[in-house]
Design a protein around this motif. Structure first.
Motif, PDB file in Angstrom:
ATOM      1  N   TYR A  53      26.315  36.610  37.750  1.00  0.00           N
ATOM      2  CA  TYR A  53      27.343  35.886  36.996  1.00  0.00           C
ATOM      3  C   TYR A  53      28.685  36.347  37.530  1.00  0.00           C
ATOM      4  O   TYR A  53      29.016  37.533  37.485  1.00  0.00           O
ATOM      5  N   VAL A  54      29.466  35.411  38.060  1.00  0.00           N
ATOM      6  CA  VAL A  54      30.699  35.738  38.767  1.00  0.00           C
ATOM      7  C   VAL A  54      31.861  34.949  38.178  1.00  0.00           C
ATOM      8  O   VAL A  54      31.742  33.735  37.922  1.00  0.00           O
ATOM      9  N   ASN A  55      32.993  35.632  37.952  1.00  0.00           N
ATOM     10  CA  ASN A  55      34.228  34.969  37.536  1.00  0.00           C
ATOM     11  C   ASN A  55      35.271  35.106  38.644  1.00  0.00           C
ATOM     12  O   ASN A  55      35.537  36.212  39.116  1.00  0.00           O
ATOM     13  N   ASN A  56      35.848  33.974  39.052  1.00  0.00           N
ATOM     14  CA  ASN A  56      36.908  33.981  40.056  1.00  0.00           C
ATOM     15  C   ASN A  56      38.189  33.404  39.462  1.00  0.00           C
ATOM     16  O   ASN A  56      38.145  32.524  38.597  1.00  0.00           O
ATOM     17  N   LEU A  57      39.304  33.905  39.966  1.00  0.00           N
ATOM     18  CA  LEU A  57      40.612  33.479  39.467  1.00  0.00           C
ATOM     19  C   LEU A  57      41.500  33.060  40.634  1.00  0.00           C
ATOM     20  O   LEU A  57      41.532  33.735  41.669  1.00  0.00           O
ATOM     21  N   ARG A  58      42.195  31.954  40.470  1.00  0.00           N
ATOM     22  CA  ARG A  58      43.199  31.525  41.448  1.00  0.00           C
ATOM     23  C   ARG A  58      44.497  31.229  40.713  1.00  0.00           C
ATOM     24  O   ARG A  58      44.510  30.472  39.733  1.00  0.00           O
ATOM     25  N   VAL A  59      45.591  31.830  41.189  1.00  0.00           N
ATOM     26  CA  VAL A  59      46.911  31.644  40.574  1.00  0.00           C
ATOM     27  C   VAL A  59      47.874  31.135  41.640  1.00  0.00           C
ATOM     28  O   VAL A  59      47.911  31.666  42.752  1.00  0.00           O
ATOM     29  N   ARG A  60      48.657  30.118  41.293  1.00  0.00           N
ATOM     30  CA  ARG A  60      49.636  29.569  42.225  1.00  0.00           C
ATOM     31  C   ARG A  60      50.990  29.403  41.542  1.00  0.00           C
ATOM     32  O   ARG A  60      51.060  29.107  40.340  1.00  0.00           O
ATOM     33  N   LEU A  61      52.032  29.592  42.323  1.00  0.00           N
ATOM     34  CA  LEU A  61      53.387  29.274  41.903  1.00  0.00           C
ATOM     35  C   LEU A  61      54.020  28.447  43.010  1.00  0.00           C
ATOM     36  O   LEU A  61      54.095  28.898  44.157  1.00  0.00           O
ATOM     37  N   GLY A  62      54.446  27.236  42.683  1.00  0.00           N
ATOM     38  CA  GLY A  62      54.991  26.330  43.688  1.00  0.00           C
ATOM     39  C   GLY A  62      56.406  25.895  43.367  1.00  0.00           C
ATOM     40  O   GLY A  62      56.791  25.769  42.203  1.00  0.00           O
ATOM     41  N   ALA A  63      57.180  25.676  44.419  1.00  0.00           N
ATOM     42  CA  ALA A  63      58.544  25.186  44.280  1.00  0.00           C
ATOM     43  C   ALA A  63      58.777  24.070  45.284  1.00  0.00           C
ATOM     44  O   ALA A  63      58.481  24.224  46.475  1.00  0.00           O
ATOM     45  N   LEU A  76      53.042  29.887  46.592  1.00  0.00           N
ATOM     46  CA  LEU A  76      52.449  31.218  46.669  1.00  0.00           C
ATOM     47  C   LEU A  76      51.105  31.196  45.959  1.00  0.00           C
ATOM     48  O   LEU A  76      50.932  30.496  44.953  1.00  0.00           O
ATOM     49  N   GLN A  77      50.152  31.956  46.477  1.00  0.00           N
ATOM     50  CA  GLN A  77      48.798  31.938  45.911  1.00  0.00           C
ATOM     51  C   GLN A  77      48.213  33.342  45.867  1.00  0.00           C
ATOM     52  O   GLN A  77      48.362  34.128  46.808  1.00  0.00           O
ATOM     53  N   ASP A  78      47.549  33.634  44.765  1.00  0.00           N
ATOM     54  CA  ASP A  78      46.830  34.894  44.617  1.00  0.00           C
ATOM     55  C   ASP A  78      45.416  34.582  44.154  1.00  0.00           C
ATOM     56  O   ASP A  78      45.216  33.760  43.246  1.00  0.00           O
ATOM     57  N   THR A  79      44.419  35.197  44.785  1.00  0.00           N
ATOM     58  CA  THR A  79      43.027  34.963  44.407  1.00  0.00           C
ATOM     59  C   THR A  79      42.324  36.291  44.192  1.00  0.00           C
ATOM     60  O   THR A  79      42.650  37.295  44.840  1.00  0.00           O
ATOM     61  N   GLU A  80      41.357  36.279  43.294  1.00  0.00           N
ATOM     62  CA  GLU A  80      40.595  37.498  43.066  1.00  0.00           C
ATOM     63  C   GLU A  80      39.309  37.183  42.326  1.00  0.00           C
ATOM     64  O   GLU A  80      39.175  36.141  41.668  1.00  0.00           O
ATOM     65  N   ASN A  88      43.434  49.273  37.167  1.00  0.00           N
ATOM     66  CA  ASN A  88      44.752  49.864  37.415  1.00  0.00           C
ATOM     67  C   ASN A  88      45.312  49.528  38.788  1.00  0.00           C
ATOM     68  O   ASN A  88      46.155  50.231  39.315  1.00  0.00           O
ATOM     69  N   LYS A  89      44.813  48.429  39.403  1.00  0.00           N
ATOM     70  CA  LYS A  89      45.337  47.979  40.688  1.00  0.00           C
ATOM     71  C   LYS A  89      45.600  46.474  40.632  1.00  0.00           C
ATOM     72  O   LYS A  89      44.975  45.750  39.853  1.00  0.00           O
ATOM     73  N   THR A  90      46.517  46.034  41.472  1.00  0.00           N
ATOM     74  CA  THR A  90      46.837  44.598  41.514  1.00  0.00           C
ATOM     75  C   THR A  90      46.238  43.912  42.727  1.00  0.00           C
ATOM     76  O   THR A  90      46.261  42.693  42.815  1.00  0.00           O
ATOM     77  N   GLY A  91      45.715  44.652  43.691  1.00  0.00           N
ATOM     78  CA  GLY A  91      45.127  44.037  44.876  1.00  0.00           C
ATOM     79  C   GLY A  91      46.191  43.570  45.852  1.00  0.00           C
ATOM     80  O   GLY A  91      47.393  43.686  45.623  1.00  0.00           O
ATOM     81  N   ASN A  92      45.742  43.020  46.972  1.00  0.00           N
ATOM     82  CA  ASN A  92      46.662  42.563  48.020  1.00  0.00           C
ATOM     83  C   ASN A  92      46.324  41.151  48.470  1.00  0.00           C
ATOM     84  O   ASN A  92      46.261  40.857  49.663  1.00  0.00           O
ATOM     85  N   ASN A  93      46.041  40.257  47.524  1.00  0.00           N
ATOM     86  CA  ASN A  93      45.616  38.907  47.870  1.00  0.00           C
ATOM     87  C   ASN A  93      46.732  37.876  47.749  1.00  0.00           C
ATOM     88  O   ASN A  93      46.497  36.685  47.923  1.00  0.00           O
TER      89      ASN A  93
END
Length: 419
Positions: A53-63, A76-80, A88-93
Motif C-alpha cells: 500500500y503506497v501513498n504518493n504526493l505531488r505538489v506544484r506552484l505555477g505562475a 515548480l514541482q515537488d514529489t515524494e 524531520n527531513k524535507t527531501g530534495n525533490n
C-alpha cells in the motif's frame, strides 16, 4: 530553508507585478495525493510477497504572466512517497517542471523557448504523462503557426548532462530531437501528420562518443468527433525507421482505431484495437521490428495495470471495449475490458495470447478546485503472461490493483489585462 526561499521569491515577484494594469497574471497550484493497493501492478505478485500500500504526493506552484506580445510560465514541482523523508527531513525533490517564454511575432506566429510540455493528437507519441508523479517535459525551441483553419509546429532540442567543455556521454533520453506536426480540420473531420527524428549517441567514453544513431517516426491521424453525430472514430498509423538505441536497423509500425457511439448524453460505448509490430525470435540481432512508444501517455493505453507499458519484443495486439456512464454533472463511471496477444509468436508457444484485463473507474468533481477519482483493475494471466514476465514455475497471487486519488487545484491570484 532553500526551498522556502524559492517559494517566497516566486510569490513576491508575481505579487509585485499585480501593481501593473496592462498584464494578465495567474498564480495557481496543485496538491495531488494518490493511495494505491498494489497486488500485481505491472506484473503478477509472487505468493511469497505481500501486497504493497503506497501513498504518493505531488505538489506544484505555477505562475503565468501574459502581455500582448509574450507569455511566460514557470511551474515548480515537488514529489515524494509518504514516509520517504521520515519526520524531520524535507527531501530534495523540488525542481522546475516548466520554465518557458513564448513570444508572438504576429497573432498567428510565435516561438516558445525553454522547458515545456509536448502533447499532440491523442497523446500516443508525446504527452505530459500526467498520471505519473514525475511527468514529462522537454527542453527545446518550438515554433508555432496557428489559425482556426490550420496549425503547424516545428521543434528541436540538443541535450547535455551538464555544462560540459567537450562532447560527453548522455544517456538520460534522446541527445537530439527534431519534429514537425501539422493539423487541419476538414469539415466535421480532423487530420494531422507528424514526423519525429531522435538522435542517440554511440560510444561509452568521451573519446568515442558520437551522435550517430537516428530513429524516425512518421505518421498521421484522422478522426470524426461532432456532437451532432452519435458516432465518432479516431484512426492512427505510424511507421518507424532508421535505427533503435542499440543501433539495430528499425522497421516497425503502429496501427490503431478507436470508435465510440453515444446512446445519449449520459451513456456511451467504445470499441477499439491497437496493433504494435514486433520482432520474430528468428530475426537477426541487427534488425528490430518492435515499435517504440516514444514519450506518450502509457497509462491511458493498453490497460491501467501497465503490464505492457513497455512493449514485448514480439509486439502487441490489444482488442478492447468499454462503457461510460455520466450519472450527473459531477459523477461519472467507466468500465473497460482488454484482451492481449503478441503480434509475433513466442518461442515454443503457438498461442499468442498473454491475458486480459478489466478496468473500473469512478470520477467525482466536488468543485472547480477539488476532484476525487477511484479505480480498480484486475488482470487474468495465462502461460503467455508468465513467459513474458519471466515467472514460469512461480506461484503468484490473483492480480489486482486499486487506488484513490484526491486532486486539489487552487488559484491563489488571478488578474486580467485591461482591454
Amino acid at each position: 530553508m532553500k526551498h522556502k526561499k524559492i517559494w517566497y521569491l516566486l510569490f513576491f515577484s508575481l505579487g509585485s507585478l499585480s501593481l501593473l494594469t496592462a498584464q494578465k497574471i495567474k498564480i495557481d497550484g496543485e496538491l495531488r495525493t494518490r493511495g494505491e493497493l498494489r497486488s500485481g501492478f505491472r506484473k503478477p505478485l509472487a505468493d511469497s510477497l505481500d501486497a504493497a500500500y503506497v501513498n504518493n504526493l505531488r505538489v506544484r506552484l505555477g505562475a503565468t504572466y501574459s502581455e500582448k506580445d509574450y507569455k511566460v510560465k514557470i511551474t515548480l514541482q515537488d514529489t515524494e512517497t509518504y514516509g520517504s523523508n521520515g519526520i524531520n527531513k524535507t527531501g530534495n525533490n523540488l525542481g522546475v517542471y516548466e520554465a518557458w517564454a513564448e513570444y508572438f511575432f504576429t497573432p498567428e506566429f510565435s516561438g516558445v523557448l525553454g522547458r515545456q510540455i509536448l502533447e499532440y493528437d491523442d497523446k500516443r507519441l508525446f504527452s505530459s504523462g500526467n498520471w505519473s508523479n514525475t511527468p514529462n517535459a522537454h527542453d527545446l525551441l518550438k515554433l508555432k503557426y496557428e489559425t482556426s483553419k490550420f496549425k503547424a509546429h516545428v521543434g528541436g532540442g540538443w541535450n547535455n548532462a551538464a555544462d560540459v567543455l567537450y562532447e560527453s556521454v548522455y544517456d538520460k533520453s534522446y541527445k537530439s530531437l527534431f519534429y514537425t506536426w501539422l493539423y487541419k480540420p476538414i469539415g466535421k473531420f480532423t487530420a494531422s501528420a507528424i514526423w519525429v527524428n531522435e538522435g542517440f549517441q554511440k560510444g561509452e567514453v568521451p573519446e568515442e562518443v558520437k551522435t550517430s544513431i537516428f530513429r524516425n517516426t512518421v505518421g498521421a491521424n484522422f478522426g470524426l468527433d461532432d456532437r451532432s453525430i452519435p458516432f465518432s472514430f479516431y484512426a492512427t498509423g505510424y511507421y518507424q525507421f532508421g535505427y533503435d538505441r542499440s543501433d539495430s536497423k528499425l522497421d516497425a509500425s503502429l496501427l490503431a482505431l478507436k470508435t465510440k457511439y453515444r446512446f445519449s448524453d449520459f451513456i456511451s460505448a467504445n470499441v477499439g484495437v491497437d496493433y504494435f509490430s514486433g520482432s520474430k525470435s528468428t530475426l537477426s540481432k541487427s534488425k528490430d521490428h518492435t515499435f517504440n512508444k516514444l514519450y506518450g501517455a502509457n497509462h491511458s493505453f493498453n490497460g491501467s495495470m501497465e503490464y505492457w507499458a513497455t512493449l514485448p519484443k514480439q509486439g502487441l495486439l490489444d482488442l478492447y471495449g468499454g462503457v461510460s456512464v455520466k450519472a450527473n454533472s459531477k459523477l461519472s463511471f467507466d468500465g473497460g475490458f482488454h484482451t492481449f496477444s503478441t503480434a509475433e509468436k513466442m518461442d515454443n508457444r503457438n498461442n499468442k495470447g498473454i491475458g486480459s484485463e478489466i478496468d473500473l473507474l469512478a470520477d467525482y468533481t466536488v468543485s472547480q478546485t477539488l476532484s476525487l477519482q477511484a479505480g480498480w483493475s484486475t488482470y487474468m494471466k495465462n502461460k503467455g503472461t508468465r513467459i513474458l514476465k519471466d515467472q514460469l514455475g512461480v506461484d503468484t497471487k490473483f492480480p489486482q490493483w486499486a487506488y484513490i486519488m484526491i486532486t486539489f487545484k487552487p488559484v491563489f491570484f488571478s488578474t486580467k489585462a485591461e482591454k
